[in-house]
Design a protein around this motif. Sequence first.
Motif, PDB file in Angstrom:
ATOM      1  N   GLU A   1      84.143 -88.467 -17.323  1.00 15.12           N
ATOM      2  CA  GLU A   1      84.424 -89.709 -16.586  1.00 15.12           C
ATOM      3  C   GLU A   1      84.917 -89.430 -15.162  1.00 15.12           C
ATOM      4  OE1 GLU A   1      86.908 -93.309 -18.240  1.00 15.12           O
ATOM      5  OE2 GLU A   1      88.262 -91.838 -17.381  1.00 15.12           O
ATOM      6  N   ASP A   2      85.741 -88.384 -15.006  1.00 14.57           N
ATOM      7  CA  ASP A   2      86.307 -88.056 -13.686  1.00 14.57           C
ATOM      8  C   ASP A   2      85.236 -87.881 -12.619  1.00 14.57           C
ATOM      9  OD1 ASP A   2      88.658 -87.941 -14.977  1.00 14.57           O
ATOM     10  OD2 ASP A   2      89.050 -85.810 -14.626  1.00 14.57           O
ATOM     11  N   ARG A   3      84.076 -87.378 -13.016  1.00 13.66           N
ATOM     12  CA  ARG A   3      83.048 -87.037 -12.025  1.00 13.66           C
ATOM     13  C   ARG A   3      81.792 -87.871 -12.195  1.00 13.66           C
ATOM     14  NH1 ARG A   3      83.917 -80.689 -11.419  1.00 13.66           N
ATOM     15  NH2 ARG A   3      82.683 -81.127  -9.600  1.00 13.66           N
TER      16      ARG A   3
ATOM     17  N   GLY B   1      99.210 -85.330 -25.853  1.00  6.35           N
ATOM     18  CA  GLY B   1     100.127 -84.201 -25.636  1.00  6.35           C
ATOM     19  C   GLY B   1      99.380 -82.867 -25.734  1.00  6.35           C
ATOM     20  N   HIS B   2      98.126 -82.853 -25.283  1.00  8.84           N
ATOM     21  CA  HIS B   2      97.243 -81.679 -25.299  1.00  8.84           C
ATOM     22  C   HIS B   2      96.815 -81.268 -26.712  1.00  8.84           C
ATOM     23  CE1 HIS B   2      98.034 -81.504 -21.118  1.00  8.84           C
ATOM     24  NE2 HIS B   2      99.213 -80.918 -21.211  1.00  8.84           N
ATOM     25  N   GLY B   3      97.256 -81.994 -27.732  1.00  6.36           N
ATOM     26  CA  GLY B   3      96.830 -81.692 -29.105  1.00  6.36           C
ATOM     27  C   GLY B   3      95.706 -82.652 -29.501  1.00  6.36           C
TER      28      GLY B   3
ATOM     29  N   THR C   1      86.367 -89.250 -21.739  1.00  4.63           N
ATOM     30  CA  THR C   1      86.718 -90.495 -21.071  1.00  4.63           C
ATOM     31  C   THR C   1      87.982 -91.107 -21.642  1.00  4.63           C
ATOM     32  OG1 THR C   1      86.015 -92.786 -20.738  1.00  4.63           O
ATOM     33  CG2 THR C   1      85.044 -91.659 -22.600  1.00  4.63           C
ATOM     34  N   SER C   2      88.737 -91.785 -20.766  1.00  3.08           N
ATOM     35  CA  SER C   2      89.882 -92.515 -21.307  1.00  3.08           C
ATOM     36  C   SER C   2      89.697 -94.006 -21.125  1.00  3.08           C
ATOM     37  CB  SER C   2      91.186 -92.045 -20.665  1.00  3.08           C
ATOM     38  OG  SER C   2      91.137 -92.161 -19.281  1.00  3.08           O
ATOM     39  N   SER C   3      88.925 -94.417 -20.112  1.00  3.81           N
ATOM     40  CA  SER C   3      88.904 -95.856 -19.820  1.00  3.81           C
ATOM     41  C   SER C   3      87.598 -96.554 -20.170  1.00  3.81           C
ATOM     42  CB  SER C   3      89.216 -96.061 -18.334  1.00  3.81           C
ATOM     43  OG  SER C   3      88.231 -95.425 -17.562  1.00  3.81           O
TER      44      SER C   3
ATOM     45  N   LEU D   1      92.702 -71.613 -26.848  1.00  2.00           N
ATOM     46  CA  LEU D   1      93.593 -72.022 -25.750  1.00  2.00           C
ATOM     47  C   LEU D   1      92.706 -72.357 -24.546  1.00  2.00           C
ATOM     48  CD1 LEU D   1      96.240 -69.188 -26.233  1.00  2.00           C
ATOM     49  CD2 LEU D   1      96.547 -71.613 -26.758  1.00  2.00           C
ATOM     50  N   PRO D   2      92.466 -73.639 -24.305  1.00  4.79           N
ATOM     51  CA  PRO D   2      91.434 -73.994 -23.316  1.00  4.79           C
ATOM     52  C   PRO D   2      91.898 -74.016 -21.858  1.00  4.79           C
ATOM     53  CG  PRO D   2      92.258 -75.984 -24.373  1.00  4.79           C
ATOM     54  CD  PRO D   2      92.974 -74.832 -25.025  1.00  4.79           C
ATOM     55  N   ALA D   3      93.209 -74.189 -21.613  1.00  2.12           N
ATOM     56  CA  ALA D   3      93.658 -74.411 -20.223  1.00  2.12           C
ATOM     57  C   ALA D   3      93.644 -73.106 -19.430  1.00  2.12           C
ATOM     58  CB  ALA D   3      95.044 -75.042 -20.202  1.00  2.12           C
TER      59      ALA D   3
ATOM     60  N   ASN E   1      95.601 -90.400 -19.679  1.00  2.00           N
ATOM     61  CA  ASN E   1      95.530 -89.538 -18.481  1.00  2.00           C
ATOM     62  C   ASN E   1      96.156 -88.161 -18.732  1.00  2.00           C
ATOM     63  OD1 ASN E   1      95.920 -92.425 -18.013  1.00  2.00           O
ATOM     64  ND2 ASN E   1      95.429 -91.924 -15.912  1.00  2.00           N
ATOM     65  N   ALA E   2      95.554 -87.159 -18.174  1.00  3.83           N
ATOM     66  CA  ALA E   2      96.109 -85.797 -18.138  1.00  3.83           C
ATOM     67  C   ALA E   2      96.422 -85.212 -19.509  1.00  3.83           C
ATOM     68  CB  ALA E   2      97.360 -85.761 -17.250  1.00  3.83           C
ATOM     69  N   GLN E   3      95.602 -85.565 -20.499  1.00  3.98           N
ATOM     70  CA  GLN E   3      95.830 -85.035 -21.848  1.00  3.98           C
ATOM     71  C   GLN E   3      95.009 -83.778 -22.128  1.00  3.98           C
ATOM     72  OE1 GLN E   3      98.264 -86.271 -23.774  1.00  3.98           O
ATOM     73  NE2 GLN E   3      98.647 -87.540 -21.968  1.00  3.98           N
ATOM     74  N   GLY E   4      94.113 -83.431 -21.206  1.00  4.47           N
ATOM     75  CA  GLY E   4      93.353 -82.192 -21.403  1.00  4.47           C
ATOM     76  C   GLY E   4      91.875 -82.396 -21.677  1.00  4.47           C
ATOM     77  N   LYS E   5      91.332 -83.571 -21.345  1.00  5.12           N
ATOM     78  CA  LYS E   5      89.912 -83.842 -21.643  1.00  5.12           C
ATOM     79  C   LYS E   5      88.994 -82.961 -20.792  1.00  5.12           C
ATOM     80  CE  LYS E   5      90.416 -88.179 -20.547  1.00  5.12           C
ATOM     81  NZ  LYS E   5      91.851 -88.119 -20.176  1.00  5.12           N
ATOM     82  N   THR E   6      89.237 -82.958 -19.480  1.00  8.67           N
ATOM     83  CA  THR E   6      88.391 -82.131 -18.602  1.00  8.67           C
ATOM     84  C   THR E   6      88.524 -80.664 -18.973  1.00  8.67           C
ATOM     85  OG1 THR E   6      88.608 -83.714 -16.807  1.00  8.67           O
ATOM     86  CG2 THR E   6      88.032 -81.462 -16.175  1.00  8.67           C
ATOM     87  N   THR E   7      89.752 -80.269 -19.279  1.00 11.02           N
ATOM     88  CA  THR E   7      90.007 -78.869 -19.639  1.00 11.02           C
ATOM     89  C   THR E   7      89.167 -78.473 -20.857  1.00 11.02           C
ATOM     90  OG1 THR E   7      92.242 -79.087 -18.779  1.00 11.02           O
ATOM     91  CG2 THR E   7      91.838 -77.262 -20.296  1.00 11.02           C
ATOM     92  N   LEU E   8      89.108 -79.359 -21.854  1.00  7.57           N
ATOM     93  CA  LEU E   8      88.345 -79.038 -23.056  1.00  7.57           C
ATOM     94  C   LEU E   8      86.844 -79.011 -22.753  1.00  7.57           C
ATOM     95  CD1 LEU E   8      88.887 -78.345 -26.033  1.00  7.57           C
ATOM     96  CD2 LEU E   8      88.316 -80.713 -26.581  1.00  7.57           C
TER      97      LEU E   8
END
Length: 457
Positions: A366-368, A425-427, A407-409, A209-211, A271-278
């Motif tokens: 990618e965010d940073r 969907g976070h999966g 990254t998404s883009s 559970l990464p979040a 966007n907001a699928q949990g990449k940074t969180t993972l």
Amino acid sequence: MGGEGWMGATGLVVEGAGEAVDRRRIREGTNAYCVRSPDGTSLQFAMPLLVPRPLPGGIEPGGADGAVWAIIEAVKRAAGADTRLRPLGGLDTERPARYAAGIEPVTLVHSDAAVGSDLWKPDEENIFLSDGLHCTVRGAVPYPGPPGGGAPRTVGEKVAALAEGIEEVMRRLPARDLAAAATLSLDQKLLRARLPSMGLVCFIGDGTLPARSYTRFRQHHRVAGPKEGVHIPFHCPEEIGPTEVELPASDRAVTGLGIRRREVFAVAGSNAQGKTTLLNAIRAGEDDHAAGDGRELIVTVRGARTAEAGGQHLNGADVSLFFGSLPPGMTGTPKAAFGQGSGSMTMAVQVGTAVREEAPLLLIDEDRAAANLLVRSTLQEEDVTPLAEILAERPEALGSTACIVATSSLDPLIARADRIMVLRGHGAGAITPAAFRAAYLEYLEQCARMAKKDQEW
Ligand SMILES: Nc1ncnc2c1ncn2[C@@H]1O[C@H](COP(=O)(O)OP(=O)(O)OP(=O)(O)O)[C@@H](O)[C@H]1O
């Protein structure tokens, strides 16, 4: 520190606490002090204690920090109801919220990073040695008056009672709970040591559970607890090739995702699928976690690096992996650049250093990141080679360092990955690099058709 002469009275408190104080570990002003709070209503203290109760038999010393964690957390849970333990959270003071860090739950068992240093958790101050549990308690009691008179003895007695309360919690804790916490900690340490021989730099167990949920005292993801509410567990997609590993201490097998040495692994998704969180959870895999943290089955070798855009002053930094010449305003050469580094130059230094120093793993989000160091744009000068092109033309340039990019883009970069995981969907799902490249090509052709149309207008 030591307003109203309390600092000098620490010795008197120690006397009043009798045998409970771990006198040999006292570092006055650091782990042993008494000081009146700024508003004058309470007395804050810290004191190293020795609870002369050995680790129960059968517990592997290598996982003893797990047992320390189990004891500390049980003490925190008992603090509200046990008068002896209430000073830990300053619960009898006028402003208990100020001291709540002392009883804030923690699920971090070990970290080499300096995170959560104001929280009570296993570390070099809270450790099992052959003579028992050494722990440094911090807390606050209502201000007992100036150090003259009986006040120090009163505080000393409270410290002695605290040690007694801790001892009682230890006595009540079932040995099997301590053993389970120790085994879980040891599993993570032993697996981390084994990863290189398995050709891996990270393992993310199924069910992770990464979040995170952040609190006033746990603002950093490495020390934060699990997200409350809907939390989607990680499961390695079949298409990406789940790995099975043995947890050495508990002797059980778990499946999950193994990140391989030298590979380029893309964590893609919208966007907001949990990449940074993972990505954060992968970095936190350098730490050991307790049951309930959610990251106890993520294990990462130590020495992972991150690379992000910055703006640091460069003093002979090597940016030659990406830059063939230096932009105006900089002096030196790409191998030894001087001057105020741009966002992408700073990131280039970090990537170059990680590769040169053979860091096992490099994390790029990618965010940073400086996007112009990762993919080419129409206007980019030829003297800069972005990461996507380095990976296409000379992938060996990253040496032994594995690279995870979230990254998404940045399609050109995703197209160069050895494996592509797609979060939805976070999966976790997956797409093969060949299928991604085909879809990307189709997209580029569509862009070309549109560009041509625009020209015809
Ligand atoms: N497995 C999960 N279960 C539940 N919530 C999650 C999970 N993973 C991430 N989240 C939550 O989803 C939100 C977005 O996560 P995150 O910032 O990691 O997404 P991202 O893909 O990096 O987004 P962006 O592309 O916009 O940068 C956060 O609030 C995070 O806590």
